[in-house]
Design a protein around this motif. Structure first.
Motif, PDB file in Angstrom:
ATOM      1  N   ARG A 207       0.714  -0.597   0.110  1.00 33.74           N
ATOM      2  CA  ARG A 207       0.284  -0.275  -0.102  1.00 33.74           C
ATOM      3  C   ARG A 207       0.949   1.421  -0.129  1.00 33.74           C
ATOM      4  NH1 ARG A 207      -5.419  -0.836   0.691  1.00 33.74           N
ATOM      5  NH2 ARG A 207      -5.938  -2.829   1.482  1.00 33.74           N
ATOM      6  N   ASP A 209       2.393   2.612  -2.864  1.00 38.91           N
ATOM      7  CA  ASP A 209       2.316   3.115  -4.047  1.00 38.91           C
ATOM      8  C   ASP A 209       1.222   2.800  -5.228  1.00 38.91           C
ATOM      9  OD1 ASP A 209       2.609   5.328  -6.221  1.00 38.91           O
ATOM     10  OD2 ASP A 209       5.216   4.701  -5.900  1.00 38.91           O
ATOM     11  N   VAL A 210       1.029   3.644  -6.131  1.00 37.63           N
ATOM     12  CA  VAL A 210      -0.339   3.060  -7.109  1.00 37.63           C
ATOM     13  C   VAL A 210       0.109   2.091  -7.721  1.00 37.63           C
ATOM     14  CG1 VAL A 210      -1.510   5.498  -7.514  1.00 37.63           C
ATOM     15  CG2 VAL A 210       0.211   4.688  -8.466  1.00 37.63           C
ATOM     16  N   LYS A 211       1.603   1.510  -7.959  1.00 42.22           N
ATOM     17  CA  LYS A 211       2.243   0.852  -8.590  1.00 42.22           C
ATOM     18  C   LYS A 211       3.016  -0.574  -7.957  1.00 42.22           C
ATOM     19  CE  LYS A 211       6.072   3.326  -9.700  1.00 42.22           C
ATOM     20  NZ  LYS A 211       6.923   4.326 -10.766  1.00 42.22           N
ATOM     21  N   ARG A 244      -1.166   4.489  -1.103  1.00 41.33           N
ATOM     22  CA  ARG A 244      -1.651   3.918  -2.133  1.00 41.33           C
ATOM     23  C   ARG A 244      -3.598   5.015  -2.011  1.00 41.33           C
ATOM     24  NH1 ARG A 244      -5.563  -0.107  -4.187  1.00 41.33           N
ATOM     25  NH2 ARG A 244      -4.525  -0.174  -6.318  1.00 41.33           N
ATOM     26  N   ASP A 245      -3.817   4.655  -0.561  1.00 42.09           N
ATOM     27  CA  ASP A 245      -5.560   5.055  -1.002  1.00 42.09           C
ATOM     28  C   ASP A 245      -5.367   6.568  -0.946  1.00 42.09           C
ATOM     29  OD1 ASP A 245      -5.259   2.081  -0.371  1.00 42.09           O
ATOM     30  OD2 ASP A 245      -7.194   2.310   0.369  1.00 42.09           O
ATOM     31  N   ILE A 248      -4.255   8.026  -4.084  1.00 40.99           N
ATOM     32  CA  ILE A 248      -6.066   7.598  -5.187  1.00 40.99           C
ATOM     33  C   ILE A 248      -6.971   8.449  -4.902  1.00 40.99           C
ATOM     34  CG2 ILE A 248      -7.729   5.608  -5.887  1.00 40.99           C
ATOM     35  CD1 ILE A 248      -5.786   3.557  -5.678  1.00 40.99           C
ATOM     36  N   THR A 254      -4.313   6.370 -10.814  1.00 39.17           N
ATOM     37  CA  THR A 254      -4.274   5.285 -11.123  1.00 39.17           C
ATOM     38  C   THR A 254      -3.816   4.953 -10.700  1.00 39.17           C
ATOM     39  OG1 THR A 254      -5.761   6.569 -13.096  1.00 39.17           O
ATOM     40  CG2 THR A 254      -4.906   3.869 -12.989  1.00 39.17           C
ATOM     41  N   PRO A 255      -4.706   3.072  -9.991  1.00 38.69           N
ATOM     42  CA  PRO A 255      -3.350   2.092  -9.928  1.00 38.69           C
ATOM     43  C   PRO A 255      -2.946   1.023 -10.796  1.00 38.69           C
ATOM     44  CG  PRO A 255      -6.114   2.026  -9.043  1.00 38.69           C
ATOM     45  CD  PRO A 255      -5.539   3.497  -9.653  1.00 38.69           C
ATOM     46  N   GLU A 256      -2.231   1.485 -11.069  1.00 42.58           N
ATOM     47  CA  GLU A 256      -1.482  -0.011 -12.294  1.00 42.58           C
ATOM     48  C   GLU A 256      -1.431  -1.559 -10.973  1.00 42.58           C
ATOM     49  OE1 GLU A 256       2.404   1.023 -12.803  1.00 42.58           O
ATOM     50  OE2 GLU A 256       2.004   3.171 -13.708  1.00 42.58           O
ATOM     51  N   GLU A 258      -4.112  -4.366  -8.908  1.00 38.92           N
ATOM     52  CA  GLU A 258      -4.787  -4.641  -7.527  1.00 38.92           C
ATOM     53  C   GLU A 258      -4.243  -4.679  -6.593  1.00 38.92           C
ATOM     54  OE1 GLU A 258      -7.867  -2.716  -8.010  1.00 38.92           O
ATOM     55  OE2 GLU A 258      -7.293  -2.240  -9.736  1.00 38.92           O
TER      56      GLU A 258
END
Length: 277
Positions: A207, A209-211, A244-245, A248, A254-256, A258
């Motif tokens: 959690r 980063d988005v990647k 991460r949250d 976003i 945009t998350p890369e 899930e």
């Protein structure tokens, strides 16, 4: 002019006194707006401050033994007339009401109420926490036993910063809330972030980063300031956070990848003990 919210403007004036050989019971003369010469050689410095409606303060220096009612009446009458002249002819034409906001140079006082049970958290062991807040924000903090907190300082922005920190300390973390925290420790599974003095939570590596993150150090280092979201407080009071949250929801990233929230089943071993294949 400092922006202090007062009910009415106040002016002040001094009234001096000169007496003859017979003292206050003989000839006397009063005068307003005395200077150093009249103050030094005169017998009285009668200072009166007030509004158009009444007197707010009096202070007097006296060199003779007592005053007569006539002298006092005359001093009040002259200072009243002079005070009104100052208000009407000098002050009000220049500034008719207080400034809308306090001057940046004026001292400011903020008051807030906290749970008395949280006073110890704000003060910290040996006063460590409260001293750090006072030093960092250049303020003075006083706490009453009933939980009232007084924060005073000159810089409004610093005072408000200190208020925010005290509120953070005195308020339990809330799931769904965002915090500006500082990375205090790094482990291979995530980073610990202090969201308030004495309140620390974990940002799991998944959690950060988005990647996808291979190493915690690829995203954050100790001392970094980051925005996080509180996503869980477990039964033991441990705080789980997510950068991460926050990215976003606050920055629209945009998350890369899930995050798989499905609990993993324990791995079954198909080889019985002693089997050889």
């Amino acid at each position: 002019a400092a922006g202090v919210p007062i009910k009415a403007p106040v002016a002040g004036i001094s009234c001096g006194l000169i007496t003859g050989d017979e003292g206050v019971y003989g000839d006397f003369m009063t005068m307003v707006d005395i200077q150093g010469l009249e103050d030094f050689y005169g017998d009285m410095d009668f200072k009166v401050a007030g509004t158009k409606k009444g007197i707010t303060a009096i202070q007097m220096d006296l060199k003779v033994h007592g005053l007569t009612p006539e002298i006092i009446k005359e001093a009040f009458a002259k200072t009243h007339k002079a005070r009104n002249y100052i208000l009407d002819e000098i002050m009000l034409p220049v500034i008719s009401e207080p400034r809308k906001e306090l001057s940046k140079y004026a001292p400011k006082m903020y008051t807030l109420q906290i749970d008395p049970d949280k006073i110890g958290d704000v003060i910290g062991k040996g006063g460590k926490v409260i001293q750090e807040i006072q030093s960092e924000y250049d303020v003075k903090i006083n706490i009453e036993e009933d939980g009232r907190v007084y924060i005073s300082g000159v810089d409004a922005e610093k005072c408000e910063g200190a208020v925010s920190v005290v509120k953070l300390i005195a308020t339990d973390p809330e799931v769904g809330a965002f915090y500006n925290g500082v990375v205090t420790r790094i482990m291979n599974f995530g980073a610990f972030v202090e969201i308030a003095p004495g309140k620390e939570g974990l940002v799991h590596i998944s959690r950060l980063d988005v990647k996808r993150t291979e190493k915690v150090e690829d995203v954050v280092n100790v001392g970094d300031s980051i925005i996080v979201k509180c996503i869980e407080i477990d039964d033991q009071g441990r705080i789980n956070l997510s950068r991460r949250d926050a990215l976003i929801e606050l920055e629209g990233m945009t998350p890369e990848n899930e995050i798989d929230e499905t609990p993993r089943k324990p791995r079954r071993d198909n080889h019985r003990r002693g089997d050889r294949r």
